[in-house]
Design an enzyme around this catalytic site. Structure first.
Site, PDB file in Angstrom:
ATOM      1  N   GLU A 233      33.943  26.969  42.942  1.00 44.65           N
ATOM      2  CA  GLU A 233      34.249  27.715  41.702  1.00 44.65           C
ATOM      3  C   GLU A 233      35.185  26.946  40.770  1.00 44.65           C
ATOM      4  OE1 GLU A 233      35.527  31.750  42.611  1.00 44.65           O
ATOM      5  OE2 GLU A 233      33.495  32.306  43.185  1.00 44.65           O
TER       6      GLU A 233
ATOM      7  N   GLU B 254      27.747  32.491  47.270  1.00 44.42           N
ATOM      8  CA  GLU B 254      28.595  33.679  47.490  1.00 44.42           C
ATOM      9  C   GLU B 254      27.926  34.843  46.798  1.00 44.42           C
ATOM     10  OE1 GLU B 254      32.824  33.455  46.718  1.00 44.42           O
ATOM     11  OE2 GLU B 254      32.884  31.357  47.377  1.00 44.42           O
TER      12      GLU B 254
HETATM   13  O1  AHR Z   1      34.785  35.315  48.835  1.00 40.71           O
HETATM   14  C1  AHR Z   1      36.032  35.574  48.271  1.00 40.71           C
HETATM   15  C2  AHR Z   1      36.386  34.625  47.144  1.00 40.71           C
HETATM   16  O2  AHR Z   1      35.546  34.885  46.047  1.00 40.71           O
HETATM   17  C3  AHR Z   1      36.175  33.163  47.388  1.00 40.71           C
HETATM   18  O3  AHR Z   1      37.253  32.565  48.028  1.00 40.71           O
HETATM   19  C4  AHR Z   1      35.994  32.609  46.017  1.00 40.71           C
HETATM   20  O4  AHR Z   1      35.185  31.470  46.002  1.00 40.71           O
HETATM   21  C5  AHR Z   1      35.434  33.759  45.219  1.00 40.71           C
HETATM   22  O5  AHR Z   1      36.108  33.969  44.049  1.00 40.71           O
END
Ligand code: AHR
Length: 502
Positions: free
Chosen positions: A176, A295
């Site tokens: 990210e 994610e």
């Molecule tokens: O999954 C939780 C968090 O969400 C992760 O660490 C991050 O990559 C995202 O913002």
């Protein structure tokens, strides 16, 4: 009074999307809250195996058949130095994790993750630190993991008792990096330069690796898609996948709107893929970059304040979302979207697997399976095959944010003479009679089917009542003239495998 409406799901075996990549059933384990410690790793637990991992949790995870497992973060990785977490445990330093303001003991590190991963038959997917780390640190880690021996870092692995290389093929170039909250966040142009340097070093060290570069992590960010284009234009020939993240929530407490969010997941995938295709086309690259939705989940209740601030503690309870029936329907919607986009989405990772925004919770020696566990299990069992295009003909409703949605959300996978269908009835009040019309083949019989449903969208499992939301066998289905008809209750997720004629 509850009534019923009729929908037809049109399919044809010639109208395929692509083979469903098994890696879209991936997971994500981050050093965050109680995910690692008290989640998978708890050597003092009566459930602990010889690696110190909780067998109750591992057995539940096995039911979800995860493929690609992303590790060790997440935001955590942007301040992580892998060398702190290898070698004799008593020599590993305690460190401060600034992403989640927690203490990291490093008692579970990449080598332990690999032992666990091998035991679980996961495909490891490592993320390197491009927040405070350097391309060289990443390359050293790759040598440590993948090179046979005879040089510094590979020999260090052997010294640590891991004679054979870990042979990790999938690597993420940071996490990210477009997010202003990310440690080491920089503008796209700057990230792209470092990502490319890292990619080239990694491939010089081991040309067999596949790389995931950071794309936009949220459609709400002002750099959405522009970031992707800039990064891809720079790194297109050095990476295989572009990372996409997506979290959704029912902040307005409006269930029909929330269930319609699947539309926007589709649009996010299509828009990001269109950037990949456009760079491929305009820059005349040899190959396309595919998507890694590494994610995804529902996450909105435990997203601020004490839920994200570890306050200097070790393994604090962070991001511990409690999932209900409507969340299970939305989780199924994510999976339907990935299957429908099998031609562009090649990897997807549920974030995360235990305690932190997870299908599994632990409390002391107890464990609880949350609502989202069940659709994931139902889909994962039936994941092999080719995704078929779905055409839904039936009633729906207008969503303020996401436009028109049919009550039925669906996907389908053809595996030889077997067809699996995945259906979500988003109607809160009425059952839906679904006709499954496979135009060119006859459906002969039902092999098996399961359903998750309930009377209240907010119903959630608790330690006292752990079975309120769970999957059940659902064999009511009629077949006539080669077509199948199933009547789904309101608010339900259904998965069925059907036998076709030869
Ligand atoms: O999954 C939780 C968090 O969400 C992760 O660490 C991050 O990559 C995202 O913002």
């Amino acid at each position: 009074m509850s009534t019923s409406h009729t929908t037809t799901l049109h399919l044809h075996t010639a109208f395929t999307v692509d083979v469903v990549d098994p890696r879209i059933f991936g997971g994500f384990l981050e050093h965050l809250g109680r995910a690692v410690y008290e989640g998978v790793y708890e050597p003092t637990s009566p459930h602990a195996d010889d690696l110190g991992c909780r067998t109750d949790v591992l057995n539940a995870l096995k039911r979800l058949r995860f493929t690609a497992m992303r590790y060790p973060g997440g935001n955590f990785v942007s301040g992580y130095h892998w060398q702190d977490a290898v070698g004799p445990r008593e020599k590993r330093p305690k460190t401060r994790d600034l992403a989640w303001q927690s203490i990291e003991t490093n008692q579970f590190g990449p080598d332990e993750f690999m032992q666990l991963s091998n035991r679980m038959d996961w495909t490891p997917m490592m993320a390197v630190n491009l927040g405070t780390g350097t391309p060289e640190e990443a390359r050293n880690w790759l040598e440590y993991c993948n090179v046979e021996g005879g040089t510094r870092w590979a020999d260090l692995r052997k010294e640590h008792g891991h004679e054979k290389p870990h042979d990790i093929k999938l690597w993420c170039l940071g996490n990210e990096m477009d997010g202003p909250w990310q440690i080491g966040h920089v503008p796209a142009e700057q990230y792209a330069i470092v990502a490319q340097q890292t990619a080239r070093l990694l491939k010089m060290c081991d040309p067999s690796v596949e790389l995931v570069v950071c794309g936009s992590c949220a459609p709400e960010l002002p750099t959405y898609l522009e970031w992707d284009r800039k990064v891809l234009e720079h790194c297109k020939d050095d990476v295989e996948y572009l990372s996409v993240h997506r979290y959704v929530g029912n902040e307005d407490d409006n269930t029909p709107e929330f269930l319609a969010v699947t539309n926007s997941i589709d649009r996010q995938i299509e828009a990001t893929d269109s950037v990949c295709r456009s760079v491929h086309h305009t820059k005349k690259t040899k190959r396309r970059v595919y998507l890694s939705v590494d994610e995804w989940n529902v996450w909105y209740r435990a997203r601020t304040g004490e839920h994200v601030d570890g306050r200097g503690k070790f393994a604090p309870p962070l991001l511990e979302e409690v999932y209900n029936l409507e969340d299970a329907l939305v989780a199924a919607g994510f999976l339907n979207s990935f299957i429908r986009h099998a031609d562009s989405v090649k990897i997807a990772n549920l974030a995360q697997i235990v305690n932190v925004i997870a299908p599994i919770l632990t409390r002391g020696d107890e464990m609880l399976l949350q609502s989202i566990f069940y659709p994931i299990e139902m889909y994962a069992k039936r994941r092999t095959g080719v995704s078929l295009q779905t055409r839904v003909e039936g009633p729906g409703y207008e969503s303020k944010k996401y436009g028109h949605v049919t009550y039925l959300d669906s996907s389908a996978i053809l595996n030889g003479d077997q067809l699996s269908v995945f259906l979500v009835n988003r109607d809160l009040e009425n059952s839906a009679e679904i006709k499954i019309d496979l135009a060119d083949r006859n459906i002969l019989s039902l092999i098996d089917a399961e359903i998750v449903t309930g009377k209240d969208p907010k119903l959630a499992n608790t330690y006292d009542c752990p079975g309120l939301i769970q999957s059940q066998a659902f064999t009511e289905l009629s077949i006539s003239g080669g077509k199948a008809v199933v009547k789904l209750p309101p608010m339900s997720v259904y998965a069925a495998t059907l036998q076709l004629d030869r």
